[in-house]
Design a protein around this motif. Structure first.
Motif, PDB file in Angstrom:
ATOM      1  N   PHE A 191       1.403  -1.119  -0.188  1.00  0.00           N
ATOM      2  CA  PHE A 191       0.337   0.287   0.030  1.00  0.00           C
ATOM      3  C   PHE A 191       1.161   1.440   0.020  1.00  0.00           C
ATOM      4  CE2 PHE A 191      -2.933  -3.215   1.310  1.00  0.00           C
ATOM      5  CZ  PHE A 191      -3.509  -3.229   0.436  1.00  0.00           C
ATOM      6  N   ASP A 192       2.193   1.173   0.550  1.00  0.00           N
ATOM      7  CA  ASP A 192       2.946   2.354   0.477  1.00  0.00           C
ATOM      8  C   ASP A 192       3.089   2.635  -0.902  1.00  0.00           C
ATOM      9  OD1 ASP A 192       2.291   2.379   2.984  1.00  0.00           O
ATOM     10  OD2 ASP A 192       4.852   2.010   3.617  1.00  0.00           O
ATOM     11  N   HIS A 193       3.387   1.732  -2.064  1.00  0.00           N
ATOM     12  CA  HIS A 193       2.950   2.294  -3.151  1.00  0.00           C
ATOM     13  C   HIS A 193       2.417   2.178  -4.006  1.00  0.00           C
ATOM     14  CE1 HIS A 193       7.067   0.885  -2.055  1.00  0.00           C
ATOM     15  NE2 HIS A 193       6.503  -0.314  -1.727  1.00  0.00           N
ATOM     16  N   LEU A 194       1.062   2.825  -4.007  1.00  0.00           N
ATOM     17  CA  LEU A 194      -0.115   2.978  -4.720  1.00  0.00           C
ATOM     18  C   LEU A 194      -0.222   4.280  -4.449  1.00  0.00           C
ATOM     19  CD1 LEU A 194      -2.375  -0.479  -3.814  1.00  0.00           C
ATOM     20  CD2 LEU A 194      -0.680  -0.070  -5.508  1.00  0.00           C
ATOM     21  N   GLY A 195      -0.224   4.752  -3.667  1.00  0.00           N
ATOM     22  CA  GLY A 195      -0.118   6.237  -3.644  1.00  0.00           C
ATOM     23  C   GLY A 195      -1.875   6.227  -3.427  1.00  0.00           C
ATOM     24  N   ASP A 196      -2.499   6.742  -4.815  1.00  0.00           N
ATOM     25  CA  ASP A 196      -3.972   7.870  -5.130  1.00  0.00           C
ATOM     26  C   ASP A 196      -4.523   6.955  -6.221  1.00  0.00           C
ATOM     27  OD1 ASP A 196      -3.440   9.818  -3.038  1.00  0.00           O
ATOM     28  OD2 ASP A 196      -2.243  11.605  -5.308  1.00  0.00           O
ATOM     29  N   LEU A 197      -4.740   5.131  -5.899  1.00  0.00           N
ATOM     30  CA  LEU A 197      -4.666   4.596  -7.080  1.00  0.00           C
ATOM     31  C   LEU A 197      -6.194   4.268  -6.585  1.00  0.00           C
ATOM     32  CD1 LEU A 197      -2.339   1.544  -8.005  1.00  0.00           C
ATOM     33  CD2 LEU A 197      -3.177   3.745  -9.661  1.00  0.00           C
ATOM     34  N   ASP A 198      -7.019   3.760  -7.599  1.00  0.00           N
ATOM     35  CA  ASP A 198      -8.032   3.503  -7.639  1.00  0.00           C
ATOM     36  C   ASP A 198      -8.168   1.842  -6.631  1.00  0.00           C
ATOM     37  OD1 ASP A 198     -10.576   2.910  -7.518  1.00  0.00           O
ATOM     38  OD2 ASP A 198     -11.956   3.572  -8.743  1.00  0.00           O
ATOM     39  N   LEU A 199      -8.460   1.535  -4.752  1.00  0.00           N
ATOM     40  CA  LEU A 199      -8.115   0.594  -4.827  1.00  0.00           C
ATOM     41  C   LEU A 199      -9.423  -0.486  -5.090  1.00  0.00           C
ATOM     42  CD1 LEU A 199      -6.699   1.795  -1.590  1.00  0.00           C
ATOM     43  CD2 LEU A 199      -5.260   1.245  -3.648  1.00  0.00           C
ATOM     44  N   PRO A 200     -10.548   0.227  -5.056  1.00  0.00           N
ATOM     45  CA  PRO A 200     -11.902  -0.554  -5.584  1.00  0.00           C
ATOM     46  C   PRO A 200     -11.449  -1.175  -6.901  1.00  0.00           C
ATOM     47  CG  PRO A 200     -12.552   1.672  -4.334  1.00  0.00           C
ATOM     48  CD  PRO A 200     -10.734   1.098  -4.259  1.00  0.00           C
ATOM     49  N   SER A 201     -11.577   0.003  -7.793  1.00  0.00           N
ATOM     50  CA  SER A 201     -11.176  -1.143  -9.384  1.00  0.00           C
ATOM     51  C   SER A 201      -9.693  -1.776  -8.968  1.00  0.00           C
ATOM     52  CB  SER A 201     -10.543   0.530  -9.788  1.00  0.00           C
ATOM     53  OG  SER A 201     -12.065   1.439 -10.070  1.00  0.00           O
ATOM     54  N   LEU A 202      -8.762  -1.273  -8.556  1.00  0.00           N
ATOM     55  CA  LEU A 202      -7.691  -2.312  -8.791  1.00  0.00           C
ATOM     56  C   LEU A 202      -8.277  -3.763  -8.362  1.00  0.00           C
ATOM     57  CD1 LEU A 202      -4.652  -2.652  -9.037  1.00  0.00           C
ATOM     58  CD2 LEU A 202      -4.039  -1.740  -6.683  1.00  0.00           C
ATOM     59  N   ALA A 203      -8.760  -3.312  -7.155  1.00  0.00           N
ATOM     60  CA  ALA A 203      -8.909  -4.814  -7.017  1.00  0.00           C
ATOM     61  C   ALA A 203      -9.534  -5.743  -7.493  1.00  0.00           C
ATOM     62  CB  ALA A 203     -10.011  -4.591  -5.332  1.00  0.00           C
ATOM     63  N   LYS A 204     -11.466  -5.007  -8.021  1.00  0.00           N
ATOM     64  CA  LYS A 204     -12.298  -5.529  -8.841  1.00  0.00           C
ATOM     65  C   LYS A 204     -10.885  -6.259  -9.984  1.00  0.00           C
ATOM     66  CE  LYS A 204     -15.953  -5.018 -11.602  1.00  0.00           C
ATOM     67  NZ  LYS A 204     -17.468  -3.364 -11.945  1.00  0.00           N
ATOM     68  N   ALA A 205     -10.337  -5.403 -10.881  1.00  0.00           N
ATOM     69  CA  ALA A 205      -9.432  -6.016 -11.874  1.00  0.00           C
ATOM     70  C   ALA A 205      -8.272  -7.156 -11.650  1.00  0.00           C
ATOM     71  CB  ALA A 205      -8.257  -4.213 -12.129  1.00  0.00           C
ATOM     72  N   LEU A 206      -7.829  -6.705 -10.239  1.00  0.00           N
ATOM     73  CA  LEU A 206      -7.304  -8.547  -9.726  1.00  0.00           C
ATOM     74  C   LEU A 206      -8.266  -9.474  -9.912  1.00  0.00           C
ATOM     75  CD1 LEU A 206      -4.194  -6.645  -7.439  1.00  0.00           C
ATOM     76  CD2 LEU A 206      -4.585  -6.862  -9.738  1.00  0.00           C
ATOM     77  N   ASP A 207      -8.835  -9.434  -9.604  1.00  0.00           N
ATOM     78  CA  ASP A 207     -10.049 -10.002  -8.883  1.00  0.00           C
ATOM     79  C   ASP A 207     -10.099 -10.658 -10.210  1.00  0.00           C
ATOM     80  OD1 ASP A 207      -9.855 -10.860  -6.122  1.00  0.00           O
ATOM     81  OD2 ASP A 207     -11.764  -9.210  -6.101  1.00  0.00           O
ATOM     82  N   ALA A 208     -10.789  -9.961 -10.937  1.00  0.00           N
ATOM     83  CA  ALA A 208     -10.990 -10.483 -12.553  1.00  0.00           C
ATOM     84  C   ALA A 208      -9.908 -11.430 -13.264  1.00  0.00           C
ATOM     85  CB  ALA A 208     -11.551  -9.291 -13.334  1.00  0.00           C
ATOM     86  N   ILE A 209      -8.158 -10.824 -13.036  1.00  0.00           N
ATOM     87  CA  ILE A 209      -7.830 -11.525 -13.731  1.00  0.00           C
ATOM     88  C   ILE A 209      -7.291 -12.802 -13.273  1.00  0.00           C
ATOM     89  CG2 ILE A 209      -4.528 -11.338 -14.158  1.00  0.00           C
ATOM     90  CD1 ILE A 209      -5.197  -8.694 -14.119  1.00  0.00           C
ATOM     91  N   ALA A 210      -6.974 -13.416 -11.932  1.00  0.00           N
ATOM     92  CA  ALA A 210      -7.327 -14.346 -10.582  1.00  0.00           C
ATOM     93  C   ALA A 210      -8.042 -14.737 -11.363  1.00  0.00           C
ATOM     94  CB  ALA A 210      -7.237 -13.960  -9.375  1.00  0.00           C
ATOM     95  N   GLY A 211      -9.575 -14.643 -11.291  1.00  0.00           N
ATOM     96  CA  GLY A 211     -10.775 -15.312 -12.033  1.00  0.00           C
ATOM     97  C   GLY A 211     -10.978 -16.039 -13.037  1.00  0.00           C
TER      98      GLY A 211
END
Length: 152
Positions: A130-150
């Motif tokens: 999290f110290d490296h993510l700055g102002d990224l949109d975390l819900p969108s990032l989580a959704k994208a990573l879940d989609a990749i994993a799924g």
């Protein structure tokens, strides 16, 4: 037979993301494990088992479901559960509804050990992710990573 349309090559930005994700998949688990080992003398796989059990109803999970949740083989989970059982953190009991199956149950000592290790893991996760993510949109990032994993 229909021809498959050509797939466009990756852009420089896409290539950079693909390479960064590949490196992340190798480095991050090792780093998180290193921090737990150094700070708590606990492997990330052990922490993961205790965490999943703590989040399950009654602190109980079928061994096969626990293995899947921890992304381990059933034989690997069996060995790890035996180690955690020897430490007093987990009990294994027969499934009531299936005589062939086994459940893993979190013991009070296991919950206490998880609570003891949690601050170390939290510091590691914050520092390494999290110290490296700055102002990224975390819900969108989580959704994208879940989609990749799924998509596997």
């Amino acid at each position: 037979m229909t021809a498959t349309p050509p797939v466009p090559p990756l852009s420089a930005e896409e290539e950079a993301v693909m390479r960064a994700l590949g490196r992340l998949m190798l480095v991050l688990p090792r780093s998180l494990n290193h921090d737990l080992e150094r700070g708590q003398r606990m492997a990330l796989s052990e922490y993961s088992v205790l965490r999943h059990l703590s989040e399950s109803e009654g602190g109980l999970m079928r061994m096969s479901e626990l293995a899947q949740a921890c992304d381990m083989s059933l034989s690997g989970m069996t060995r790890l559960a035996a180690k955690l059982e020897a430490s007093g953190y987990v009990k294994r009991i027969k499934c009531e509804d299936d005589a062939r199956g086994w459940n893993a149950v979190l013991t009070p000592q296991g919950l206490a050990r998880l609570q003891e290790a949690w601050p170390t893991h939290l510091v590691s996760v914050r520092r390494r992710i999290f110290d490296h993510l700055g102002d990224l949109d975390l819900p969108s990032l989580a959704k994208a990573l879940d989609a990749i994993a799924g998509d596997v």
